[in-house]
Design a protein around this motif. Structure first.
Motif, short mmCIF file in Angstrom:
data_model
loop_
_atom_site.label_atom_id
_atom_site.label_comp_id
_atom_site.label_asym_id
_atom_site.label_seq_id
_atom_site.Cartn_x
_atom_site.Cartn_y
_atom_site.Cartn_z
N PRO A 3 -2.64 -10.94 -15.57
CA PRO A 3 -3.70 -10.32 -14.69
C PRO A 3 -2.93 -9.25 -13.73
CG PRO A 3 -3.46 -12.68 -14.40
CD PRO A 3 -2.43 -12.32 -15.45
N PRO B 190 1.15 -12.26 -9.96
CA PRO B 190 0.83 -13.73 -9.98
C PRO B 190 2.06 -14.60 -10.44
CG PRO B 190 -1.04 -12.50 -10.93
CD PRO B 190 0.27 -11.52 -10.93
N GLN C 163 -1.35 -21.82 -15.96
CA GLN C 163 -2.73 -21.93 -15.35
C GLN C 163 -2.86 -20.80 -14.33
OE1 GLN C 163 -4.37 -25.85 -14.14
NE2 GLN C 163 -2.41 -26.46 -14.57
N TYR C 164 -3.76 -20.40 -13.83
CA TYR C 164 -4.15 -19.52 -12.73
C TYR C 164 -4.68 -20.06 -11.69
CZ TYR C 164 -1.71 -15.91 -15.59
OH TYR C 164 -0.63 -15.15 -16.48
N SER D 6 -9.19 -17.29 -2.00
CA SER D 6 -10.02 -16.05 -1.37
C SER D 6 -9.52 -15.92 0.19
CB SER D 6 -11.41 -16.45 -1.25
OG SER D 6 -11.90 -16.52 -2.64
N TYR E 6 -6.78 -19.38 -7.77
CA TYR E 6 -7.36 -18.18 -7.30
C TYR E 6 -7.36 -18.70 -5.61
CZ TYR E 6 -8.18 -16.44 -11.78
OH TYR E 6 -8.16 -15.77 -12.94
N GLU F 261 -7.94 -21.77 -13.43
CA GLU F 261 -8.22 -21.50 -14.93
C GLU F 261 -6.92 -22.01 -15.62
OE1 GLU F 261 -10.64 -17.12 -14.86
OE2 GLU F 261 -8.61 -17.27 -15.15
N GLN G 41 -9.09 -11.75 -3.42
CA GLN G 41 -8.53 -13.03 -3.56
C GLN G 41 -6.96 -12.73 -4.29
OE1 GLN G 41 -11.31 -14.31 -6.52
NE2 GLN G 41 -10.58 -13.18 -8.18
N ASN H 16 -1.76 -8.50 -7.41
CA ASN H 16 -2.03 -8.71 -6.20
C ASN H 16 -1.74 -7.55 -4.94
OD1 ASN H 16 -3.55 -11.75 -6.70
ND2 ASN H 16 -1.10 -12.05 -7.04
N LEU I 223 -7.16 -23.36 -2.68
CA LEU I 223 -7.45 -22.84 -3.98
C LEU I 223 -9.09 -22.87 -4.02
CD1 LEU I 223 -4.44 -23.12 -4.37
CD2 LEU I 223 -4.92 -23.47 -7.00
N VAL J 114 -4.38 -14.23 -6.90
CA VAL J 114 -4.04 -14.77 -8.17
C VAL J 114 -2.61 -15.26 -8.13
CG1 VAL J 114 -4.42 -14.75 -10.73
CG2 VAL J 114 -5.70 -13.59 -9.31
#
Length: 419
Positions: free
Chosen positions: A240, A288, A322-323, A327, A325, A316, A353, A243, A312, A355
């Motif tokens: 991903p 991430p 795993q990731y 906000s 998230y 996912e 957000q 950030n 969180l 990650v």
């Protein structure tokens, strides 16, 4: 094989729009260089200028030191592999591969044609398909035929124009590996255009990142990833994406320095904090994988980072990783910058957000609050106004590219010895 040199290359269309604007790149003999960027950045136009399918408005294009601006494509001895394969449907696989040699009337005997086609077919696992027509082949097989046609030409360089974009994801991965192995085996100078940064990172000796006709940075994939020159390169390279967390560098009463962010205080190493000190706001670039659940971090390692608590929204799970998230409310001072960046990267929006990477066995789920550790030594600070990476270490980046060149040279030498 041949080197390719671009000196201040410009391409302007009749309306004055500069599709390519003052680009200079030196491609060494045998090097594999990727041109990457979003749609409309000028990468395909630049490739077409190399091969001679597009006129050059200004600057010099040199192949093996010879200026070729006015030379037609047939005199440049370059082989191009197109996105749509450009195969002749009425010809067999054998005749499609042989076509460039048939075109060079009198230069190749039938024995030469047979030898070269069979050799290329063997390399590309097409021997059993030589009597078939393109319509009866899979997408991956058609792409191999197009590459076979390039191989038999014994061209000075291979040029690839998004050759895998018509294939499904699984086949793209397979063909990436085959193209990479082929290039190392043949050791032919190659220029490869793609909008897919995964292709760029896995294939290239060096990667040139373009935006709106301008060269942003050219370096090894690892240098681009670890020492990006600016906000665009940092955001475009990596999946991903990096950030971008807004914050202000502050000094505590004890003299330690931290970044005040919408998610709380993140302590910073002195040399990173110094780059952002005195600025109203910066964007902290944090990948991430720089995060981990604090409970999984060894005590010996914990002191190299900072811990904060966050809730969180969702998680996912991808099997091996795993990731999570998180906000947060964005700072209005950076909203326009991030919207412009999303537009430049062909993204709809950069969501506010964070990650974070989690271990595959983690049981943290959406709605849970957890302590997260971040490796603050690897954070970059960016100027939202200019996009400049304030913490980039140019010497460290150059060393990464130098080491990558050494590794590739050693790999090529092994391939040549085993050929």
């Amino acid at each position: 094989m041949a080197s390719i040199t671009m000196k201040n290359i410009v391409k302007e269309y009749d309306d004055g729009f500069p599709a390519v604007n003052d680009i200079s790149i030196d491609i060494e003999d045998g090097e594999f260089v990727i041109l990457v960027g979003p749609s409309g950045c000028g990468k395909s136009t630049l490739l077409r200028m190399i091969v001679g399918l597009e006129d050059i408005t200004a600057g010099d294009m040199l192949i093996d030191g010879e200026r070729v601006n006015e030379k037609p494509p047939r005199e440049r001895n370059l082989a191009m592999v197109f996105q749509n394969y450009a195969l002749y449907p009425h010809l067999t696989v054998y005749e499609n591969i042989a076509f460039p040699m048939r075109l060079a009337k009198g230069q190749f005997s039938e024995a030469d044609v047979e030898e070269k086609v069979q050799k290329a077919a063997g390399m590309l696992e097409l021997t059993e398909h030589l009597d078939r027509k393109p319509a009866n082949l899979s997408g991956g097989q058609r792409q191999r035929v197009a590459m076979g046609r390039a191989i038999v030409r014994e061209a000075n360089a291979f040029l690839f124009d998004e050759p895998l974009s018509n294939l499904d994801a699984k086949l793209r991965g397979q063909m990436r590996a085959e193209i990479s192995q082929l290039q190392r085996t043949l050791n032919t100078t190659s220029v490869y255009v793609t909008h897919d940064q995964t292709e760029a990172m896995t294939l290239g000796d060096r990667v040139a990142v373009l935006k709106k006709g301008l060269l942003q940075q050219i370096a090894s994939p690892r240098e681009l990833y670890e020492q990006p020159a600016n906000l665009f390169v940092a955001g475009f390279i990596g999946a991903p994406s990096m950030n971008f967390l807004p914050g202000t560098v502050e000094t505590s009463s004890t003299g330690s320095m931290s970044l005040n962010t919408p998610l709380g205080q993140i302590e910073l190493p002195e040399h990173i904090a110094a780059a952002g000190k005195g600025r109203d706001i910066v964007l902290a670039g944090i990948r991430p994988e720089f995060f981990a659940e604090a409970s999984t971090v060894d005590e010996s390692k914990r002191g190299r980072g900072s811990v904060f608590t966050a809730e969180l929204t969702h998680v996912e799970w991808l099997g091996n990783e795993q990731y999570g998230y998180i906000s947060y409310e964005n700072d209005p001072r950076v909203v326009d910058t991030l919207q412009d960046l999303a537009h430049d990267m062909d993204a709809d929006d950069l969501r506010t957000q964070l990650v974070v990477a989690l271990e595959a066995m983690s049981r943290v789920r959406g709605g849970d609050s957890t302590d997260l550790w971040v490796d603050t030594r690897r954070i970059h600070l960016f100027d939202p106004a200019t996009g400049e990476n304030l913490t980039r270490d140019e010497e460290a980046g150059a060393e990464l590219t130098r080491l990558a060149a050494e590794d590739r040279k050693r790999e090529r030498e092994r391939s040549a010895a085993g050929a």
